[in-house]
Design a protein around this motif. Structure first.
Motif, mmCIF file in Angstrom:
data_model
loop_
_atom_site.group_PDB
_atom_site.id
_atom_site.type_symbol
_atom_site.label_atom_id
_atom_site.label_comp_id
_atom_site.label_asym_id
_atom_site.label_seq_id
_atom_site.Cartn_x
_atom_site.Cartn_y
_atom_site.Cartn_z
ATOM 1 N N ASN A 98 7.880 8.315 0.312
ATOM 2 C CA ASN A 98 7.573 9.722 0.061
ATOM 3 C C ASN A 98 6.106 9.974 0.391
ATOM 4 O O ASN A 98 5.283 10.217 -0.485
ATOM 5 C CB ASN A 98 7.876 10.042 -1.410
ATOM 6 C CG ASN A 98 7.597 11.499 -1.735
ATOM 7 O OD1 ASN A 98 7.701 12.371 -0.875
ATOM 8 N ND2 ASN A 98 7.228 11.763 -2.982
ATOM 9 N N LEU A 99 5.797 9.903 1.690
ATOM 10 C CA LEU A 99 4.403 9.940 2.114
ATOM 11 C C LEU A 99 4.175 10.972 3.201
ATOM 12 O O LEU A 99 5.027 11.206 4.046
ATOM 13 C CB LEU A 99 3.972 8.571 2.664
ATOM 14 C CG LEU A 99 4.175 7.350 1.775
ATOM 15 C CD1 LEU A 99 3.851 6.089 2.551
ATOM 16 C CD2 LEU A 99 3.328 7.454 0.524
ATOM 17 N N SER A 100 2.999 11.571 3.176
ATOM 18 C CA SER A 100 2.505 12.323 4.340
ATOM 19 C C SER A 100 1.452 11.445 4.988
ATOM 20 O O SER A 100 0.718 10.731 4.300
ATOM 21 C CB SER A 100 1.902 13.658 3.902
ATOM 22 O OG SER A 100 0.800 13.468 3.034
ATOM 23 N N ALA A 120 0.833 -1.196 0.000
ATOM 24 C CA ALA A 120 0.000 0.000 0.000
ATOM 25 C C ALA A 120 0.875 1.257 0.000
ATOM 26 O O ALA A 120 0.618 2.216 -0.742
ATOM 27 C CB ALA A 120 -0.934 0.003 1.204
ATOM 28 N N ALA A 121 1.917 1.250 0.825
ATOM 29 C CA ALA A 121 2.822 2.400 0.887
ATOM 30 C C ALA A 121 3.546 2.598 -0.440
ATOM 31 O O ALA A 121 3.721 3.730 -0.913
ATOM 32 C CB ALA A 121 3.822 2.215 2.027
ATOM 33 N N GLN A 131 0.691 10.506 -1.174
ATOM 34 C CA GLN A 131 1.994 10.905 -1.699
ATOM 35 C C GLN A 131 2.288 12.349 -1.321
ATOM 36 O O GLN A 131 1.470 13.247 -1.551
ATOM 37 C CB GLN A 131 2.021 10.741 -3.221
ATOM 38 C CG GLN A 131 3.393 10.973 -3.850
ATOM 39 C CD GLN A 131 3.330 10.850 -5.352
ATOM 40 O OE1 GLN A 131 2.458 11.426 -5.996
ATOM 41 N NE2 GLN A 131 4.245 10.094 -5.920
ATOM 42 N N ARG A 132 3.455 12.567 -0.713
ATOM 43 C CA ARG A 132 3.826 13.923 -0.287
ATOM 44 C C ARG A 132 4.066 14.805 -1.516
ATOM 45 O O ARG A 132 4.745 14.420 -2.465
ATOM 46 C CB ARG A 132 5.076 13.870 0.579
ATOM 47 C CG ARG A 132 5.518 15.243 1.093
ATOM 48 C CD ARG A 132 6.685 15.156 2.042
ATOM 49 N NE ARG A 132 6.264 14.682 3.355
ATOM 50 C CZ ARG A 132 6.640 13.528 3.900
ATOM 51 N NH1 ARG A 132 7.438 12.727 3.228
ATOM 52 N NH2 ARG A 132 6.221 13.167 5.097
ATOM 53 N N GLN A 156 -0.739 0.105 8.419
ATOM 54 C CA GLN A 156 0.344 0.368 9.355
ATOM 55 C C GLN A 156 1.500 0.999 8.585
ATOM 56 O O GLN A 156 1.706 0.713 7.410
ATOM 57 C CB GLN A 156 0.833 -0.945 9.980
ATOM 58 C CG GLN A 156 -0.244 -1.770 10.650
ATOM 59 C CD GLN A 156 0.240 -3.168 10.980
ATOM 60 O OE1 GLN A 156 1.430 -3.417 11.151
ATOM 61 N NE2 GLN A 156 -0.693 -4.107 11.063
ATOM 62 N N LEU A 157 2.260 1.838 9.232
ATOM 63 C CA LEU A 157 3.487 2.392 8.656
ATOM 64 C C LEU A 157 4.560 2.351 9.720
ATOM 65 O O LEU A 157 4.368 2.881 10.815
ATOM 66 C CB LEU A 157 3.283 3.837 8.188
ATOM 67 C CG LEU A 157 2.585 4.048 6.844
ATOM 68 C CD1 LEU A 157 2.480 5.537 6.555
ATOM 69 C CD2 LEU A 157 3.336 3.361 5.711
#
Length: 301
Positions: free
Chosen positions: A154-156, A132-133, A271-272, A147-148
């Motif tokens: 490159n995620l917010s 997913a990430a 995505q950031r 979960q992260l």
């Protein structure tokens, strides 16, 4: 490899049969066989071997299938997006979540959102947290809910809620008389666990090892629902998240809280730096946490 060959190969892998693949694709069996032979000739690989029970995928086919699934996922997204343009839809949101949240919680959230936004297409996908990430980070999907564990993507992200780990017991098990279960209660128990990289399994193992408790790890499963089924069949006791427990309540199972509590945060991420549509913002704002897992569900607050 062309798209048709990929489609045929995936159908064969998914169904385990050339005949079933032909039915799925609504083409003739000879057409499936011809496309498969062309693919094998182009790749210079044997993808399936014939057995007395039908066909069996080779190691090369299984390795190829992993990459094909990723490509096919992207092509499906492209096809759906083109269709939405053709049909002049007002918007489309693509969301991926972990299986535990895709059974009941996310569908209920989407139902609420769709009632308020009937012209918006929402595509739901199920994947593990890592995939997913990755899909959000590469821009293939709009939102991930999972979960992260790190900031490498490159995620917010924004925390939505915690999922609690609960112990799954078969009906009639000696521990069902307890309102909650500690590490010592699981001494010498046969544990049905989630995958080695699952956070609930990892934290349960830490608790048991920290208490010096000996236990047997017999079976691993990738889904909490599968763990529940194995427990109900008498294979041992397991730990699952509270949402999996809620969907499996009353199916020959009893769920009890574990002490000390095991809680895993669930995040909404995107995505950031990617421009966000008002629809995505509205969908994100509409998400509500699941109801707490209460004692009358088989657990304990």
């Amino acid at each position: 490899m062309n798209y048709r060959q990929v489609e045929v190969f995936k159908a064969i892998m998914d169904s385990g049969s050339i005949t079933e693949a032909a039915t799925m694709l609504r083409i003739s069996q000879p057409a499936v066989s011809k496309a498969l032979k062309q693919l094998e000739d182009e790749l210079g690989l044997r993808l399936f071997s014939r057995t007395t029970k039908g066909i069996a995928a080779t190691e090369e086919a299984r390795a190829l299938y992993t990459e094909v699934e990723r490509t096919y996922f992207g092509m499906q997204n492209l096809t759906r997006f083109a269709a939405s343009l053709r049909d002049r839809k007002q918007g489309r949101i693509v969301v991926s979540t972990i299986p535990a949240l895709g059974l009941a919680w996310l569908p209920s959230m989407v139902a609420r959102f769709s009632a308020a936004h009937p012209d918006v297409t929402v595509s739901l996908h199920s994947s593990n947290s890592t995939d997913a990430a990755r899909l959000v980070g590469t821009g293939e999907i709009d939102l991930g809910i999972a979960q992260l564990r790190s900031e490498e993507y490159n995620l917010s992200r924004r925390k939505l809620f915690d999922l609690e780990g609960v112990i799954a017991l078969p009906e009639g098990h000696r521990l069902t008389s307890r309102s909650e279960i500690g590490a010592e209660d699981l001494a010498d128990a046969a544990i049905v666990g989630l995958g080695l990289d699952d956070e609930f399994r990892r934290r349960l193992s830490q608790s048991l090892d920290g208490a010096g408790v000996r236990y047997r790890s017999m079976i691993d499963a990738s889904l909490g629902v599968t763990v529940c089924t194995l427990v109900a069949e008498g294979c041992g006791v397991g730990i699952v998240d509270s949402e999996a427990a809620r969907t499996q309540a009353g199916k020959g199972l009893v769920f009890r809280a574990f002490s000390p509590r095991i809680r895993v945060p669930i995040y909404l991420f995107r995505q950031r730096g990617r421009p966000t549509s008002k629809l995505v913002e509205a969908f994100s704002a509409s998400l509500l946490p699941p109801s707490p897992f209460r004692r009358d569900d088989g657990g304990d607050d």
